[in-house]
Every structure is written in C-alpha cells, then in structure tokens.
Scaffold this active site. Structure first.
Site, PDB file in Angstrom:
ATOM      1  N   LYS A  44      -1.088  -3.366  -9.347  1.00 12.35           N
ATOM      2  CA  LYS A  44      -0.610  -4.641  -9.813  1.00 12.35           C
ATOM      3  C   LYS A  44      -0.228  -5.551  -8.651  1.00 12.35           C
ATOM      4  O   LYS A  44      -0.259  -6.769  -8.767  1.00 12.35           O
ATOM      5  CB  LYS A  44       0.643  -4.452 -10.673  1.00 12.35           C
ATOM      6  N   GLU A  99      -5.861  -5.844  -1.186  1.00 13.05           N
ATOM      7  CA  GLU A  99      -4.654  -5.034  -1.389  1.00 13.05           C
ATOM      8  C   GLU A  99      -3.430  -5.814  -0.929  1.00 13.05           C
ATOM      9  O   GLU A  99      -3.531  -6.672  -0.043  1.00 13.05           O
ATOM     10  CB  GLU A  99      -4.809  -3.720  -0.617  1.00 13.05           C
ATOM     11  N   ASP A 100      -2.283  -5.509  -1.533  1.00 11.13           N
ATOM     12  CA  ASP A 100      -1.062  -6.208  -1.148  1.00 11.13           C
ATOM     13  C   ASP A 100      -0.524  -5.728   0.203  1.00 11.13           C
ATOM     14  O   ASP A 100      -0.281  -6.521   1.095  1.00 11.13           O
ATOM     15  CB  ASP A 100       0.012  -6.119  -2.238  1.00 11.13           C
ATOM     16  N   ASP A 103       0.106   0.266   4.246  1.00  9.90           N
ATOM     17  CA  ASP A 103       1.195   1.043   4.825  1.00  9.90           C
ATOM     18  C   ASP A 103       0.565   2.217   5.569  1.00  9.90           C
ATOM     19  O   ASP A 103       0.042   2.039   6.663  1.00  9.90           O
ATOM     20  CB  ASP A 103       2.158   1.480   3.713  1.00  9.90           C
ATOM     21  N   LYS A 131       1.542  -2.955   7.831  1.00  3.87           N
ATOM     22  CA  LYS A 131       2.570  -2.325   8.648  1.00  3.87           C
ATOM     23  C   LYS A 131       1.835  -1.523   9.726  1.00  3.87           C
ATOM     24  O   LYS A 131       1.546  -0.348   9.537  1.00  3.87           O
ATOM     25  CB  LYS A 131       3.448  -1.406   7.804  1.00  3.87           C
TER      26      LYS A 131
END
Length: 184
Positions: A44, A99-100, A103, A131
C-alpha cells in the site's frame, strides 16, 4: 501516544516531494521514450507515489499493482508473502517497479526476481526513499527520490502502524522509548 505526537519533524514537505516526482517523471520519460513501461506500484505504501509518478511520465504507460507483506504481528518475518499479483502480461515488456522505501532490499529483490520469471525485456525500480546504509541485498534502483537515514517515517502514502498515509508531507516518526523498531 496521541497520533500527532507520533510524528516528529517534517523531513520532506509536500512541495519538495511534488518537485522531485516531476523530476523523476521527466527522467523516466527520457529513458523510456519509444518503449513505455509497465509501471507496477507496490501496495500500500507506494500507492500515492505511483499515481503521482504516473501522471509525471509523459508516455502512454500501463499501470498495475502488486501487494507483498513481510510483516507478521508487529514485526517483520523477513520472508515476502504475495498478497496480490500483477495482472499484466510482462512478456517482452519493460517493467518499472515503484516502491515507497528501499530498506534492506529483501522485498524489492524478491519482487524483481519474480518479475524476471515472466520474461520481460527489462526490470528496473524506482524508490521514493532509500536507506543506503541498510541495504543488504543486491538491489540498485534506477531512480531514487531521496536518501534517508535509519529513522522511521510516515506520510505521503507511507504508514506507521497503518496511520498517517494521508499526510502530504513525510515526517520522521517519534518512537516510544520502550519500543524497538523492526526493520523491513
């Protein structure tokens, strides 16, 4: 903790996000001229970013969605689990996963491998936030909105405990002292 008290400083105001999305859209338009990609948003968290990015791409793109979870009850399992698959036929087509947050790279590496099983012409990714010091998988996004450090964030589609997706700005999340944040 009150909802707004969960949020610390604004890392990226909505205006700055909008400008960066326009820049990314221009780069993608240039790079894919003559061969519009299938833009696949990861639900989401990347929904707002994917829609805005799609509007900024000046090509007749196709959009689709995939949903993956690595979360169990309150922590990450580390193993991606498919919740909704891509509907489009990817055979011979260029695919751009959106993608948001990048990581560790576990989810994005898994998604890219899954897309490659469908014999696309290419698979690349665009991430809103990266990140860089956390990435442990061999994932190198073609497009990056912003680099951030190890803090947790919320806003612009990104949630913290399913809250704050509706905010225009991206905020740093203030974690309670007793909470240890899981990594994704």
């Amino acid at each position: 903790m009150a909802l707004r008290q969960e949020l610390a400083r604004v890392l990226f105001p909505g205006e700055r996000i909008a400008e960066r999305v326009r820049q990314l859209g221009a780069e993608i338009t240039r790079d894919y001229r003559g061969r519009p990609p299938v833009v696949v948003g990861v639900l989401k968290g990347a929904a707002a970013f994917t829609v805005d990015l799609g509007r900024a791409i000046d090509l007749p793109i196709t959009m689709d969605w995939v949903a993956v979870s690595t979360y169990g009850r309150g922590s990450t399992t580390g193993e991606p689990r498919l919740l909704k698959d891509i509907d489009e036929d990817l055979t011979g087509r260029d695919v751009l996963l959106v993608e948001d947050i990048l990581d560790t790279g576990t989810t994005l590496a898994w998604l890219m491998a899954r897309c490659r099983e469908h014999a696309p012409a290419s698979v690349h990714c665009c991430v809103l936030l990266r990140k860089p010091h956390a990435v442990t998988k061999p994932v190198v996004p073609r497009y990056v909105g912003f680099d951030i450090s190890q803090h947790w964030v919320a806003g612009y589609g990104i949630d913290y405990a399913e809250r704050h997706r509706n905010l225009r700005d991206i905020h740093e999340v203030r974690l309670p002292a007793a909470v240890s944040a899981p990594s994704s």
